[in-house]
Design a protein around this motif. Structure first.
Motif, PDB file in Angstrom:
ATOM      1  N   LEU A  55     -43.382 -38.075 -91.308  1.00  0.00           N
ATOM      2  CA  LEU A  55     -44.314 -37.653 -92.351  1.00  0.00           C
ATOM      3  C   LEU A  55     -45.671 -37.290 -91.752  1.00  0.00           C
ATOM      4  N   GLY A  56     -46.064 -37.992 -90.694  1.00  0.00           N
ATOM      5  CA  GLY A  56     -47.314 -37.676 -90.014  1.00  0.00           C
ATOM      6  C   GLY A  56     -47.295 -36.284 -89.411  1.00  0.00           C
ATOM      7  N   PHE A  57     -46.192 -35.910 -88.770  1.00  0.00           N
ATOM      8  CA  PHE A  57     -46.082 -34.555 -88.216  1.00  0.00           C
ATOM      9  C   PHE A  57     -46.156 -33.503 -89.326  1.00  0.00           C
ATOM     10  N   LEU A  78     -49.115 -41.437 -87.667  1.00  0.00           N
ATOM     11  CA  LEU A  78     -48.639 -41.409 -86.287  1.00  0.00           C
ATOM     12  C   LEU A  78     -48.893 -42.720 -85.550  1.00  0.00           C
ATOM     13  N   GLY A  79     -49.703 -43.607 -86.160  1.00  0.00           N
ATOM     14  CA  GLY A  79     -49.858 -44.951 -85.613  1.00  0.00           C
ATOM     15  C   GLY A  79     -51.193 -45.260 -84.978  1.00  0.00           C
ATOM     16  N   ALA A  80     -52.190 -44.364 -85.115  1.00  0.00           N
ATOM     17  CA  ALA A  80     -53.493 -44.617 -84.485  1.00  0.00           C
ATOM     18  C   ALA A  80     -54.242 -45.744 -85.188  1.00  0.00           C
ATOM     19  N   PHE A  81     -54.103 -45.843 -86.517  1.00  0.00           N
ATOM     20  CA  PHE A  81     -54.777 -46.886 -87.297  1.00  0.00           C
ATOM     21  C   PHE A  81     -54.111 -46.954 -88.665  1.00  0.00           C
ATOM     22  N   GLU A  82     -54.478 -47.979 -89.428  1.00  0.00           N
ATOM     23  CA  GLU A  82     -53.929 -48.150 -90.777  1.00  0.00           C
ATOM     24  C   GLU A  82     -55.024 -47.879 -91.802  1.00  0.00           C
ATOM     25  N   ILE A  83     -54.696 -47.100 -92.833  1.00  0.00           N
ATOM     26  CA  ILE A  83     -55.619 -46.891 -93.956  1.00  0.00           C
ATOM     27  C   ILE A  83     -55.283 -47.946 -95.000  1.00  0.00           C
ATOM     28  N   MET A  84     -56.207 -48.863 -95.216  1.00  0.00           N
ATOM     29  CA  MET A  84     -55.930 -49.977 -96.137  1.00  0.00           C
ATOM     30  C   MET A  84     -57.079 -50.147 -97.118  1.00  0.00           C
ATOM     31  N   LEU A  85     -56.730 -50.556 -98.335  1.00  0.00           N
ATOM     32  CA  LEU A  85     -57.740 -50.940 -99.312  1.00  0.00           C
ATOM     33  C   LEU A  85     -58.222 -52.347 -98.982  1.00  0.00           C
ATOM     34  N   PRO A  86     -59.421 -52.727 -99.468  1.00  0.00           N
ATOM     35  CA  PRO A  86     -59.944 -54.069 -99.166  1.00  0.00           C
ATOM     36  C   PRO A  86     -58.959 -55.184 -99.550  1.00  0.00           C
ATOM     37  N   ASN A  87     -58.821 -56.188 -98.675  1.00  0.00           N
ATOM     38  CA  ASN A  87     -57.913 -57.311 -98.939  1.00  0.00           C
ATOM     39  C   ASN A  87     -58.284 -58.058-100.207  1.00  0.00           C
ATOM     40  N   SER A  88     -59.581 -58.078-100.529  1.00  0.00           N
ATOM     41  CA  SER A  88     -60.036 -58.793-101.734  1.00  0.00           C
ATOM     42  C   SER A  88     -59.394 -58.214-102.987  1.00  0.00           C
ATOM     43  N   TRP A  89     -59.174 -56.869-102.989  1.00  0.00           N
ATOM     44  CA  TRP A  89     -58.525 -56.242-104.141  1.00  0.00           C
ATOM     45  C   TRP A  89     -57.110 -56.782-104.307  1.00  0.00           C
ATOM     46  N   ALA A  90     -56.373 -56.818-103.203  1.00  0.00           N
ATOM     47  CA  ALA A  90     -54.985 -57.294-103.258  1.00  0.00           C
ATOM     48  C   ALA A  90     -54.928 -58.756-103.686  1.00  0.00           C
ATOM     49  N   PHE A 146     -60.426 -30.821 -96.814  1.00  0.00           N
ATOM     50  CA  PHE A 146     -59.054 -31.317 -96.939  1.00  0.00           C
ATOM     51  C   PHE A 146     -58.258 -31.133 -95.653  1.00  0.00           C
ATOM     52  N   PHE A 147     -58.666 -30.195 -94.815  1.00  0.00           N
ATOM     53  CA  PHE A 147     -58.078 -30.130 -93.476  1.00  0.00           C
ATOM     54  C   PHE A 147     -58.381 -31.417 -92.716  1.00  0.00           C
ATOM     55  N   VAL A 148     -59.651 -31.841 -92.736  1.00  0.00           N
ATOM     56  CA  VAL A 148     -60.053 -33.072 -92.049  1.00  0.00           C
ATOM     57  C   VAL A 148     -59.346 -34.275 -92.657  1.00  0.00           C
ATOM     58  N   LEU A 149     -59.262 -34.308 -94.002  1.00  0.00           N
ATOM     59  CA  LEU A 149     -58.620 -35.425 -94.690  1.00  0.00           C
ATOM     60  C   LEU A 149     -57.149 -35.550 -94.300  1.00  0.00           C
ATOM     61  N   LEU A 150     -56.443 -34.430 -94.260  1.00  0.00           N
ATOM     62  CA  LEU A 150     -55.019 -34.474 -93.912  1.00  0.00           C
ATOM     63  C   LEU A 150     -54.809 -34.824 -92.442  1.00  0.00           C
ATOM     64  N   VAL A 151     -55.729 -34.404 -91.579  1.00  0.00           N
ATOM     65  CA  VAL A 151     -55.631 -34.799 -90.169  1.00  0.00           C
ATOM     66  C   VAL A 151     -55.785 -36.321 -90.044  1.00  0.00           C
ATOM     67  N   VAL A 152     -56.706 -36.901 -90.825  1.00  0.00           N
ATOM     68  CA  VAL A 152     -56.884 -38.364 -90.834  1.00  0.00           C
ATOM     69  C   VAL A 152     -55.616 -39.043 -91.325  1.00  0.00           C
ATOM     70  N   PHE A 153     -55.037 -38.534 -92.430  1.00  0.00           N
ATOM     71  CA  PHE A 153     -53.785 -39.088 -92.952  1.00  0.00           C
ATOM     72  C   PHE A 153     -52.680 -39.020 -91.896  1.00  0.00           C
ATOM     73  N   ALA A 154     -52.551 -37.850 -91.257  1.00  0.00           N
ATOM     74  CA  ALA A 154     -51.500 -37.659 -90.258  1.00  0.00           C
ATOM     75  C   ALA A 154     -51.691 -38.604 -89.076  1.00  0.00           C
ATOM     76  N   THR A 155     -52.938 -38.759 -88.617  1.00  0.00           N
ATOM     77  CA  THR A 155     -53.223 -39.649 -87.490  1.00  0.00           C
ATOM     78  C   THR A 155     -52.856 -41.088 -87.822  1.00  0.00           C
ATOM     79  N   SER A 156     -53.093 -41.463 -89.092  1.00  0.00           N
ATOM     80  CA  SER A 156     -52.719 -42.808 -89.533  1.00  0.00           C
ATOM     81  C   SER A 156     -51.204 -42.985 -89.500  1.00  0.00           C
ATOM     82  N   PRO A 179     -51.722 -41.670 -98.024  1.00  0.00           N
ATOM     83  CA  PRO A 179     -51.754 -40.298 -97.520  1.00  0.00           C
ATOM     84  C   PRO A 179     -50.858 -39.345 -98.300  1.00  0.00           C
ATOM     85  N   ILE A 180     -49.691 -39.831 -98.740  1.00  0.00           N
ATOM     86  CA  ILE A 180     -48.782 -38.963 -99.502  1.00  0.00           C
ATOM     87  C   ILE A 180     -49.371 -38.667-100.872  1.00  0.00           C
ATOM     88  N   VAL A 181     -49.877 -39.710-101.534  1.00  0.00           N
ATOM     89  CA  VAL A 181     -50.486 -39.525-102.853  1.00  0.00           C
ATOM     90  C   VAL A 181     -51.701 -38.607-102.750  1.00  0.00           C
TER      91      VAL A 181
END
Length: 652
Positions: free
Chosen positions: A385-387, A282-294, A270-280, A326-328
């Protein structure tokens, strides 16, 4: 009102001082013969009210774990593993700074025993445990099972009759607090509710409020129908997230994740998971679900009616996932680690805050005109929120390091990381740091400046912690003071520079706040006679939560500490000291009928025999002839009340 409540508690303690033997746990036992060599022993306990009895597996450094001690095991039978337990709950203890595990409801311990001596007549078992509420009590119960005359498949039940103390005395009067479980769920709901508002103010969600409300008002034939549809839309959002919390609870079990809260790999993952969330964030990349779902969900939203509205809510959850995910995720991790229905409560709080604006703006569409326009400020909130996510991530890494005792992330290193994170956040808010999705700006708003000043102030507050400041505002987040390169502050030792030159009296040691404390009763009494001072007799325990609270919050008061140092000889008797007494000093207590085998047993029996009390903390003021100078008291968190009690005793 608060002081009046403490005064009432003080008066109650005086009135009931002769009736303070507390026995909140009652026991029944049974033994079942499975075969000629195998037996099952079951101990069933009922713990009163809000008292907590601690598991065999509670973390070290906190309250005492339950322990099964087999007195005649050697050469007679073998115990393959620890007893199986009934349901437990794990919560963080901010006094000991560990996750403590206690029984949630009735207590049951089931132990399998395999005989190796066919001539054995009895199995002798002692259950040692601790229960706490406003005070802590260390107890032991003795059980003896006749195995010689037990036939196959026969089950024998026994009522525990070993506790003569409980049968001859009354129970102390206590003030019952709000259930800790209820307080924990309210706290989770509140934090989740605030997190829902934070998610609302992100670039993925905020612009959808006027779009969605306009859709309902335009597509509905009447205003009443528009309001009804918008309310159903909000309820659908709540339903979707509550179902998510229910799934997490069902998949992992109501209490399985809380057992992982001290697991090294759980915390590292969960340390690694939260670092990924925080990096997202902060603007490094977007965490998105598949477009087909939407796309699939969006096509279902065109069906109309309540089904279509439900799919619209699901589409919102999917489309906004890059901001809400990331918040959820963080909320589910934190809530699930508490066990029980906490994930459901967390998702209820989060989704309620998320859904409320959609419903309210549909009811009062004129409010849309007063809404701030979308802009760069939304990205500022997302980055902020990323910080916060990044800072929280290091708490999980710290948990893993504490369990391993690797000393990679000691207190100073943890604080240095937090200072760097919050310092960078303050610089970002002041416009000194630019991140990928920031809009160009030639000035900052007053609100952003106020936030920068708040974060900057917190950063400066953290800095003295590197030199040993206690930092009570963030108590429980960084590693404890003892887990650091300089446990007493840079350049300091216990007792200060001069303390090492002071020769302590025989039988004394430096205790809390560098008080000279005797741990041997007679040596303390002899010293008190030699210096002509009264004695403060402190019945305490290494694993007593409220004993530590008294030391941290009452004894630390300058006036109280001055009185303790100048006017008293302190004798601290630890009733949970497990060191065995020499064989020649062991005895059967005439008061309880129990065998006194350890130093802790000796002082506990001393307290029961002389003061008819068995709870800690418990304080008695004695003169040189060992006579009480005032009425003893127990846990007294009000500084003024405790100070006046000390002054009353020292003035006689």
């Amino acid at each position: 009102m608060k002081k009046l409540a403490y005064l009432l508690l003080f008066l109650v303690s005086i009135v009931s001082v002769q009736a303070q033997i507390v026995n909140p746990a009652k026991w029944k036992s049974k033994i079942e013969k499975l075969s000629d060599t195998e037996y099952i022993i079951t101990l069933d306990g009922t713990v009163e009210g809000d008292w907590h009895m601690y598991s065999q597996f509670t973390a070290e450094g906190g309250p005492l774990p339950a322990e099964l001690l087999f007195n005649n095991e050697k050469g007679n039978y073998v115990i393959a593993e620890k007893a199986k337990e009934s349901t437990t709950k794990t919560v963080y203890n901010d006094v000991f700074e560990v996750d403590e595990t206690y029984f949630d409801g009735p207590v049951q311990l089931v132990q399998k025993v395999k005989l190796t001596n066919s001539d054995l007549k009895t199995i002798q078992l002692e259950l040692s445990y601790q229960v706490c509420l406003d005070v802590c009590i260390s107890q032991s119960n003795f059980f003896e099972f006749d195995v010689k005359n037990l036939t196959s498949k026969e089950v024998l039940n026994f009522e525990d009759s070993s506790d003569t103390v409980a049968k001859t005395t009354e129970k102390a009067v206590t003030i019952t607090p709000v259930k800790e479980e209820q307080k924990g769920l309210f706290k989770i709901f509140f934090i989740a509710f605030l997190s829902g508002f934070a998610a609302l103010l992100t670039p993925c969600v905020f612009p959808m409020i006027p779009m969605t409300v306009s859709f309902f008002t335009k597509q509905s034939k009447t205003r009443a129908k528009g309001i009804r549809n918008a309310i159903f839309y909000g309820l659908s959002i709540i339903l979707i997230y509550v179902v998510l919390g229910t799934i997490v609870t069902a998949v992992f079990g109501a209490d399985s994740l809380n057992a992982l809260s001290t697991n090294v790999w759980f915390n590292i993952i969960f340390f690694v998971l939260l670092v990924v969330f925080a990096t997202s964030f902060l603007g490094a990349f977007e965490i998105m679900l598949p477009n087909s779902w939407a796309n699939k969900v969006d096509s279902q939203a065109d069906r109309g009616g309540f089904i279509g509205i439900l799919f619209m809510a699901l589409a919102l959850a999917i489309v906004s996932f890059s901001c809400t995910g990331p918040i959820v995720g963080t909320l589910l991790v934190e809530a699930a680690s508490k066990g029980g229905i906490a994930p459901i409560v967390g998702m209820l709080g989060f989704s309620t805050a998320l859904a409320l604006p959609f419903m309210l703006f549909a009811m009062f569409p004129g409010w849309l005109n007063s809404m701030p326009k979308s802009g760069g400020w939304l990205n500022t909130i997302k980055v902020s929120l990323g910080f916060l996510e990044l800072a929280l991530a290091f708490k999980f890494l710290s948990n893993a390091d504490l369990v391993l005792q690797a000393h990679w992330l000691e207190r100073e290193v943890f604080l240095a990381i937090w200072i760097a994170i919050f310092g960078a956040w303050a610089l970002y808010l002041l416009g000194k740091i630019k991140l990928p999705h920031d809009s160009p700006m030639d000035h900052i708003s007053v609100g952003r400046l106020a936030m920068a000043l708040l974060v900057g102030t917190f950063t400066i507050y953290l800095i003295p912690g590197l030199w040993g400041a206690p930092l009570k505002i963030i108590s429980g987040f960084p590693p404890p003071m003892t887990y650091s390169e300089s446990p007493y502050g840079v350049g300091n030792s216990k007792g200060g520079a001069a303390a090492t030159d002071v020769e302590l009296p025989d039988g004394a040691k430096l205790g809390a706040h560098d008080l000279v404390a005797f741990t041997d009763y007679q040596k303390g009494i002899d010293y008190a006679k030699s210096v002509n001072k009264p004695v403060l007799l402190d019945f305490t325990g290494f694993a007593c939560v409220n004993c530590r609270k008294m030391e941290d919050y009452v004894w630390s008061d300058p006036e109280v500490l001055s009185i303790l140092k100048k006017d008293f000889v302190l004798i601290s008797l630890y009733v949970d000291d497990k060191k065995p007494l020499p064989e020649a000093e062991q005895y059967i207590s005439p008061e309880t009928g129990r065998k006194i085998k350890s130093i802790g047993n000796k002082w506990s029996d001393f307290q029961i025999t002389h003061y008819k009390a068995n709870a800690q903390p418990y304080y008695v003021v004695l003169d040189a002839d060992e006579k009480p100078l005032n009425s003893p008291i127990g846990y007294t968190p009000d500084v003024e009340t405790y100070k006046n009690w000390l002054l009353e005793g020292s003035s006689k």
